[in-house]
Design a protein around this motif. Structure first.
Motif, mmCIF file in Angstrom:
data_model
loop_
_atom_site.group_PDB
_atom_site.id
_atom_site.type_symbol
_atom_site.label_atom_id
_atom_site.label_comp_id
_atom_site.label_asym_id
_atom_site.label_seq_id
_atom_site.Cartn_x
_atom_site.Cartn_y
_atom_site.Cartn_z
ATOM 1 N N PHE A 57 0.822 -1.194 0.000
ATOM 2 C CA PHE A 57 0.000 0.000 0.000
ATOM 3 C C PHE A 57 0.871 1.265 0.000
ATOM 4 O O PHE A 57 0.606 2.212 -0.740
ATOM 5 N N VAL A 58 1.945 1.212 0.851
ATOM 6 C CA VAL A 58 2.832 2.376 0.913
ATOM 7 C C VAL A 58 3.452 2.631 -0.462
ATOM 8 O O VAL A 58 3.494 3.755 -0.951
ATOM 9 N N VAL A 63 3.687 5.819 -5.410
ATOM 10 C CA VAL A 63 3.546 5.922 -6.863
ATOM 11 C C VAL A 63 2.408 6.873 -7.218
ATOM 12 O O VAL A 63 2.524 7.742 -8.073
ATOM 13 N N PHE A 64 1.315 6.722 -6.470
ATOM 14 C CA PHE A 64 0.144 7.545 -6.724
ATOM 15 C C PHE A 64 0.460 9.023 -6.491
ATOM 16 O O PHE A 64 0.149 9.881 -7.313
ATOM 17 N N LEU A 69 -0.748 13.250 -7.561
ATOM 18 C CA LEU A 69 -1.048 14.348 -6.642
ATOM 19 C C LEU A 69 -0.059 15.480 -6.773
ATOM 20 O O LEU A 69 -0.430 16.636 -6.762
ATOM 21 N N ILE A 70 1.273 15.153 -6.915
ATOM 22 C CA ILE A 70 2.245 16.228 -7.126
ATOM 23 C C ILE A 70 2.103 16.646 -8.576
ATOM 24 O O ILE A 70 2.375 15.875 -9.477
ATOM 25 N N PRO A 71 1.633 17.854 -8.818
ATOM 26 C CA PRO A 71 1.323 18.210 -10.212
ATOM 27 C C PRO A 71 2.598 18.433 -11.018
ATOM 28 O O PRO A 71 3.616 18.861 -10.476
ATOM 29 N N CYS A 72 2.536 18.097 -12.292
ATOM 30 C CA CYS A 72 3.621 18.445 -13.187
ATOM 31 C C CYS A 72 3.650 19.961 -13.246
ATOM 32 O O CYS A 72 2.619 20.599 -13.119
#
Ligand SMILES: *[C@@H]1O[C@H](CO)[C@@H](O)[C@H](O)[C@H]1NC(C)=O
Ligand SMILES: *[C@@H]1O[C@H](CO)[C@@H](O)[C@H](O)[C@H]1NC(C)=O
Ligand SMILES: *[C@@H]1O[C@H](CO)[C@@H](O)[C@H](O)[C@H]1NC(C)=O
Ligand SMILES: *[C@@H]1O[C@H](CO)[C@@H](O)[C@H](O)[C@H]1NC(C)=O
Ligand SMILES: *[C@@H]1O[C@H](CO)[C@@H](O)[C@H](O)[C@H]1NC(C)=O
Ligand SMILES: *[C@@H]1O[C@H](CO)[C@@H](O)[C@H](O)[C@H]1NC(C)=O
Ligand SMILES: *[C@@H]1O[C@H](CO)[C@@H](O)[C@H](O)[C@H]1NC(C)=O
Length: 545
Positions: A57-58, A63-64, A69-72
């Motif tokens: 999960f971690v 990866v998620f 979530l961290i925008p390009c």
């Protein structure tokens, strides 16, 4: 017994398991026992399971986070085409590219001269102490053509150079030398004045292009500026600090006559010489000697007697020197010399010709590109009007790689090249539309056509565009790394005395390719026109190295 079993289970887990199944087969005779005996062991495996899923999960979460979530960094949308107009203006043969607003898209810097600027909030000529009309620098967004800044810089511009490194490494400068005494550096990112002086050139001095950069003399971390002027038959030089614009020493004579188009040549031992076209073909002047004349002091410069000796005893072709260019050589820089009837590559150190191409009429400065992968080629235009040919020569041998007649008119825009991802270059040439004969046309009806060429399709020219306005400057650049190559066209009145419409246009090359006309040179290619357009539109570009 239970304890024993537990112990055994720990020592021989498998055996225990086996036994357990046997026991199970034995119709769960000792159900309670069994349950109790399994509990610690299954807790262990549950722990393992939990640990496994937790780490999975971690991992997935990381990866998620990284991918979603961290925008390009947001890419501003770049328009495929834009155009900006200035009424009642004139413009200069100058275009520079730099990322002014830090949006990772190259922006365009250019000059124009008119009585007012397009927006009312910036400074007018009078604010800077000039009478109207005066010359402005404008920086427009490469993404959409909106004006980022514009400001008056001179009454009239004699020399301009942008994207010059400044002692503050965060900024870069545009340096402008005015015809009537102004000398100013502006921050390319904001348009603010970095320094401003009145220059000390003589009253009748004509300023010779280009602005030369010499190594840092005053130790402020910025290279310094050398400006050459001609007064009568004498060429003089003056050196200015790159970071303050202060003159270093006074003006000194080079002891030669000469013309625009000087070059700073560095010999293999690191001695600097000014090479310039002059009446007796090619003249040189040691920067060390000039510096000592200007300041009466020893500078950081070297003398190369070996090189001087060779220079003093050599002759350089016949006829006047028209263009000089530094080109990369095997060791250090070589010098490409175009005279009125030959084109010669000189070894930068021993000044011997590496090759010479005779019987040429070259009226435009050559430029470089790659015809074969990673091998430099030099592009020359031989002749004018209906006799003009484009020649691509191997830079190291002078062998003709490609040769194509392409009629043009005198004063047609200059050509250019852009590196492609396959380590070759795409070439862009201006010519006349092949079906029109020059004598049928009124000069004002002239249409210049832009042609694109790529060495992987040597039998094809793509006609990208027809332009009837007077083209003052032109370039093809990569607005964003590896994508988005576009041309920038600066059009305006042909004469600086007659103001008219000045326009800057950006057009994406790929869009032009889709609407282009395929010109087959010589034998027809077996591919359909659409297949050829597709190949051109799949080209990827890379930044200059
Ligand atoms: C420029 O001139 C054109 C036609 O002469 C006119 O339509 C346009 O409004 C003018 N633009 C400006 C900014 O004055
Ligand atoms: C600039 O200001 C003048 C009057 O102050 C106005 O007439 C003109 O339309 C303005 N121009 C622009 C481009 O905003
Ligand atoms: C042009 O792009 C800049 C950012 O690059 C943006 O700030 C500006 O609003 C845009 N202007 C127009 C007219 O779209
Ligand atoms: C500049 O040129 C003009 C005419 O050509 C001449 O009268 C004048 O004396 C010259 N000035 C200088 C400083 O040489
Ligand atoms: C080469 O000629 C220049 C000018 O004529 C002279 O100043 C220089 O000393 C000469 N160099 C050598 C090594 O002879
Ligand atoms: C250059 O053009 C002239 C005619 O304009 C021609 O005679 C000459 O052969 C050409 N030179 C080369 C190297 O092709
Ligand atoms: C340029 O003009 C010619 C005729 O004037 C036309 O045949 C050709 O298709 C035009 N090219 C482009 C790319 O529009």
């Amino acid at each position: 017994m239970m304890d024993n079993k537990d112990l055994e289970a720990e020592i021989h887990p498998l055996k225990n398991e086996e036994r357990k199944s046997q026991e199970n087969v034995g119709k769960q005779l000792k159900t309670e026992d069994n349950l109790k005996s399994r509990t610690p062991q299954s807790r262990l495996s549950r722990c393992r399971t939990v640990a496994f899923f937790l780490s999975l999960f971690v991992c997935l979460f990381v990866v998620f986070v990284v991918s979603f979530l961290i925008p390009c960094p947001e890419r501003p949308l770049s328009e495929r085409m834009w155009r900006i107009d200035y009424n009642a203006s004139v413009t200069y043969d100058f275009l520079a590219m730099e990322d002014v607003n830090k949006d990772r898209i190259q922006d365009v810097l250019f000059l124009y001269k008119n009585t007012y600027n397009s927006n009312n909030y910036t400074r007018s000529c009078a604010d800077e102490g000039f009478s109207t009309p005066c010359a402005f620098v404008a920086a427009v967004s490469g993404a959409n053509g909106s004006v980022l800044w514009e400001r008056p810089v001179a009454q009239d511009v004699a020399l301009v150079e942008c994207a010059m490194p400044h002692s503050d490494s965060e900024t870069s400068a545009c340096i402008l030398v005015g015809r009537l005494g102004s000398f100013i550096a502006v921050n390319s990112f904001t348009g603010e004045t970095l320094w401003s002086h009145s220059n000390s050139f003589g009253e009748n001095a004509s300023i010779l292009s280009p602005l030369l950069q010499v190594p840092d003399i005053d130790g402020d971390g910025a290279s310094d500026l050398l400006i050459l002027t001609r007064e009568g038959k004498e060429v003089r030089g003056a050196i200015y600090s790159g970071s303050t614009g202060q003159q270093i020493g006074h003006r000194g004579s080079l002891g030669v006559d000469g013309d625009s188009g000087a070059l700073l040549h560095v010999t293999r031992i690191g001695a600097h010489y000014i090479l310039l076209p002059c009446a007796s073909s090619l003249c040189s002047c040691s920067v060390k000697v000039l510096y000592e004349k200007m300041t009466g002091k020893d500078g950081p410069f070297k003398k190369d007697s070996f090189w001087e000796n060779i220079f003093n005893t050599s002759t350089y072709g016949s006829g006047a020197v028209r263009y000089l260019m530094n080109v990369p050589g095997k060791a250090g820089e070589d010098v490409l010399l175009v005279s009125s009837d030959t084109c010669t590559l000189l070894d930068g150190q021993d000044l011997t010709p590496k090759w010479t191409l005779g019987a040429t009429q070259i009226l435009r400065k050559p430029f470089l590109g790659h015809y074969k992968p990673d091998t430099l080629a030099v592009v020359i235009e031989n002749g004018t009007s209906t006799d003009r040919q484009i020649l691509l020569l191997d830079l190291s041998t002078g062998a003709v790689l490609w040769n194509q007649p392409l009629p043009s008119l005198p004063g047609s825009p200059s050509s250019t090249s852009l590196p492609t991802a396959d380590h070759r270059s795409a070439f862009f040439f201006w010519g006349l539309h092949e079906l029109v004969s020059t004598n049928e046309m009124e000069p004002r009806d002239v249409q210049h056509s832009l042609y694109m060429f790529h060495p992987t399709l040597p039998g094809i020219l793509l006609e990208l565009a027809n332009v009837s306005a007077n083209i003052v400057a032109f370039d093809v650049i990569l607005f964003e790394p590896s994508r988005h190559a576009a041309y920038v066209l600066l059009t305006g009145p042909a004469s600086s005395d007659v103001p008219g419409l000045v326009s800057v246009t950006k057009h994406k090359v790929r869009d032009l390719v889709l609407d282009s006309r395929v010109v087959h040179l010589g034998e027809g290619s077996s591919d359909s026109d659409q297949a050829i357009r597709d190949r051109f539109s799949r080209l990827r570009y890379r930044s200059e190295v």
